[in-house]
Design a protein around this motif. Structure first.
Motif, PDB file in Angstrom:
ATOM      1  N   ASN A 170      -1.842  -6.068  -4.036  1.00  0.00           N
ATOM      2  CA  ASN A 170      -1.871  -4.608  -4.140  1.00  0.00           C
ATOM      3  C   ASN A 170      -3.164  -4.138  -3.492  1.00  0.00           C
ATOM      4  O   ASN A 170      -4.244  -4.300  -4.052  1.00  0.00           O
ATOM      5  CB  ASN A 170      -1.800  -4.151  -5.606  1.00  0.00           C
ATOM      6  CG  ASN A 170      -1.840  -2.623  -5.728  1.00  0.00           C
ATOM      7  OD1 ASN A 170      -2.305  -1.928  -4.828  1.00  0.00           O
ATOM      8  ND2 ASN A 170      -1.370  -2.100  -6.855  1.00  0.00           N
ATOM      9  N   PRO A 224      -4.272  -2.236  -8.533  1.00  0.00           N
ATOM     10  CA  PRO A 224      -5.067  -2.329  -7.304  1.00  0.00           C
ATOM     11  C   PRO A 224      -5.994  -3.545  -7.304  1.00  0.00           C
ATOM     12  O   PRO A 224      -6.721  -3.791  -8.267  1.00  0.00           O
ATOM     13  CB  PRO A 224      -5.853  -1.015  -7.303  1.00  0.00           C
ATOM     14  CG  PRO A 224      -4.920  -0.056  -7.968  1.00  0.00           C
ATOM     15  CD  PRO A 224      -4.274  -0.862  -9.060  1.00  0.00           C
ATOM     16  N   ALA A 265      -3.592  -0.959  -2.551  1.00  0.00           N
ATOM     17  CA  ALA A 265      -3.574   0.501  -2.660  1.00  0.00           C
ATOM     18  C   ALA A 265      -4.931   0.990  -3.149  1.00  0.00           C
ATOM     19  O   ALA A 265      -5.692   0.249  -3.764  1.00  0.00           O
ATOM     20  CB  ALA A 265      -2.490   0.933  -3.632  1.00  0.00           C
ATOM     21  N   ASN A 266      -5.218   2.240  -2.892  1.00  0.00           N
ATOM     22  CA  ASN A 266      -6.446   2.842  -3.423  1.00  0.00           C
ATOM     23  C   ASN A 266      -6.377   3.007  -4.933  1.00  0.00           C
ATOM     24  O   ASN A 266      -7.377   2.821  -5.624  1.00  0.00           O
ATOM     25  CB  ASN A 266      -6.693   4.214  -2.775  1.00  0.00           C
ATOM     26  CG  ASN A 266      -7.277   4.079  -1.382  1.00  0.00           C
ATOM     27  OD1 ASN A 266      -6.854   3.241  -0.605  1.00  0.00           O
ATOM     28  ND2 ASN A 266      -8.256   4.917  -1.063  1.00  0.00           N
ATOM     29  N   GLN A 298       0.853  -1.196   0.000  1.00  0.00           N
ATOM     30  CA  GLN A 298       0.000   0.000   0.000  1.00  0.00           C
ATOM     31  C   GLN A 298       0.881   1.237   0.000  1.00  0.00           C
ATOM     32  O   GLN A 298       2.085   1.155   0.228  1.00  0.00           O
ATOM     33  CB  GLN A 298      -0.888   0.012   1.264  1.00  0.00           C
ATOM     34  CG  GLN A 298      -1.874  -1.162   1.319  1.00  0.00           C
ATOM     35  CD  GLN A 298      -2.650  -1.225   2.612  1.00  0.00           C
ATOM     36  OE1 GLN A 298      -2.066  -1.248   3.686  1.00  0.00           O
ATOM     37  NE2 GLN A 298      -3.970  -1.250   2.497  1.00  0.00           N
TER      38      GLN A 298
END
Ligand SMILES: [Cu+2]
Length: 492
Positions: free
Chosen positions: A244, A284, A246-247, A190
């Motif tokens: 992943n 993502p 992450a946003n 992230q």
């Protein structure tokens, strides 16, 4: 055809104001001084296939001495790794101890729509959700996260992410590294931005077009909630379950010595054989399991590089160069016993064939404003709109009706930027991507694919979903999803 470079140039004026903070990397401790946190393993079968999760807020020191408010599943931040066995029925109990409504979506798990944890399945503060999950799919690395419409991005950013491992017995048969926390490691990737007090802030600002277009992109990488951690590993093969979470950011992973490593599984399970790579793009919500050979005993860093989809503005090095930055370090330790043998074959995987597909559908994903790419004229009417096929998400509208036990070809077209497209309740094979056959590591079963321009997917519908609890399909850039880049389908 859109080149990444042209996207960057054309969007420069808009992008320049939107990245959150600089790329300074505000982790103050010396890098590689924190041991890699290993989430608690819950092996459901050893506790009667009853698993309890508490969605809670807490405090976590990403930066030592600077606690910040976070969310987690039965933990201050992130959550456990839950191992589920194929053939089992698992009674989940999810208590919402937050002061906001949430849901828990089992991402990649093949369960009917009413157990999927989509935005209709709200768990109000103080309430409990008790789905019984029937586990019937091949070994894979899945995850779980919140899915309440308009608050998904913030809740995940605050820390709500956990991993699910589906175990079907093939690890032992294939002789794969499988000792959790030793040679089988969950790696949750992230990025976050910290203010000078070490706080992570996420402003739910649906009216900020830049946040919607580019998503939240932090300047500091975290792995399992730690900034630049290190892991002691055996001097042999180590399995990394890369997620992943992450946003918005795509990670371009490689090792600092550019060593070859082997992709053995994608979102939905094993590939037919290990695929040798020296670099791996993870968008993502995507997962890849990789085997890395540490037999040489040398310490090495796992790095990420510029997000190519963002052009110049995807650069991650503090000096703005095209350099890669380390996200964690692996330190082989001769005292740890190791698995040495790389399997040559993994599973039988039939070629993906669209012959039996009963429908062909097109989905145009548009994140608005940045529609200046060549070819975008075709969708000119939608340029100002964030949505799929010209429609923003509407929970009262069923967009697609599918038939249980069938396959369909779904053509995904990206407008505005590259979109990581995700389907709930189904797995797919990539038939083509950007007009070409998929790379070898993308030939297995998947539930997320990064679509820069266009992809054709063969989607297999094997779980039912009704109008009351339909399945979702959406972009997994969380700010896009919250802004309406989502649709819903039923399967009967
Ligand atoms: Cu998107």
């Amino acid at each position: 055809m859109l080149t990444r470079r042209r996207f960057a140039t054309g969007s420069m004026a808009i992008v320049s104001g939107c990245l959150i903070g600089g790329r300074a990397g505000k982790g103050e401790a010396a890098p590689f001084s924190t041991p890699l946190p290993i989430p608690e393993l819950i092996d459901a079968a050893t506790q009667g296939n009853a698993v309890k999760l508490k969605v809670m807020s807490g405090q976590h020191e990403f930066i030592k001495g600077k606690p910040t408010r976070t969310y987690g599943y039965s933990a201050p931040v992130l959550g456990p790794v839950i191992r589920l066995r194929r053939g089992d029925k698992v009674a989940m109990t999810v208590d919402n101890a937050l002061d906001v409504v949430t849901t828990v979506h089992w991402h990649g798990l093949l369960v009917p729509g009413d157990n999927d944890g989509g935005p209709q399945r709200l768990i109000h503060p103080g309430k409990t959700w008790r789905p019984v999950l029937t586990i019937d799919q091949p070994a894979a690395t899945l995850w779980f996260h919140p899915h309440p419409h308009h608050d998904t991005a913030r809740q995940i950013y605050m820390g709500l992410t956990g991993i699910i491992i589906i175990d079907d017995g093939s690890d032992a048969r294939l002789g794969l590294p499988r000792t959790y926390g030793v040679d089988d490691l969950p790696i949750i990737l992230q990025d976050r931005s910290f203010d000078s007090d070490g706080l992570i802030e996420y402003d739910n600002n649906d009216s900020d077009p830049l946040e919607i277009i580019y998503g939240a992109r932090g300047d500091t990488f975290i792995v399992n909630g730690a900034i630049a951690p290190f892991a002691k590993v055996p001097p042999g093969l180590v399995r990394l379950r890369l997620l992943n979470a992450a946003n918005a950011q795509n990670y371009e992973m490689r090792f600092s010595d550019k060593r070859t490593f082997y992709v053995i599984a994608s979102d939905g399970g094993f590939l037919s054989q290990p695929v040798a790579v020296t670099q791996l793009n993870i968008s993502p919500a995507e997962r890849f399991e990789v085997l890395v050979d540490f037999t040489d005993g040398k310490a090495v860093e796992l790095e990420t590089g510029p997000d190519e989809e963002m052009g110049l503005f995807g650069r991650v090095a503090p000096d703005g160069s095209a350099d890669y930055v380390p996200v964690m370090r692996f330190e082989p330790n001769a005292a740890i016993p190791s698995v040495r043998e790389l399997p040559t074959r993994l599973i039988e995987l039939a070629p993906a064939s669209p012959v039996s597909a009963v429908q062909h559908r097109q989905f145009v994903l548009n994140s608005g404003l940045c529609g200046s790419r060549p070819g975008a004229e075709t969708h000119a009417g939608m340029l100002a709109l964030v949505g799929i096929n010209g429609k923003p998400f509407d929970m009262k509208r069923i967009d697609v009706e599918t038939k249980l036990g069938t396959t369909e070809v779904w053509e995904i077209v990206s407008v505005g930027t590259a979109h990581p497209f995700h389907v709930h309740g189904a797995l797919f094979r990539i038939l083509s991507i950007e007009g070409a056959p998929p790379a070898p590591h993308l030939t297995g079963w998947k539930d997320v694919v990064l679509v820069e321009d266009k992809a054709e997917l063969l989607v297999a519908f094997n779980r039912s979903a009704t109008k009351a609890h339909p399945f979702m399909y959406h972009c997994h850039i969380l700010e896009h999803e919250d802004a309406g880049l989502m649709g819903q389908y039923i399967c009967t």
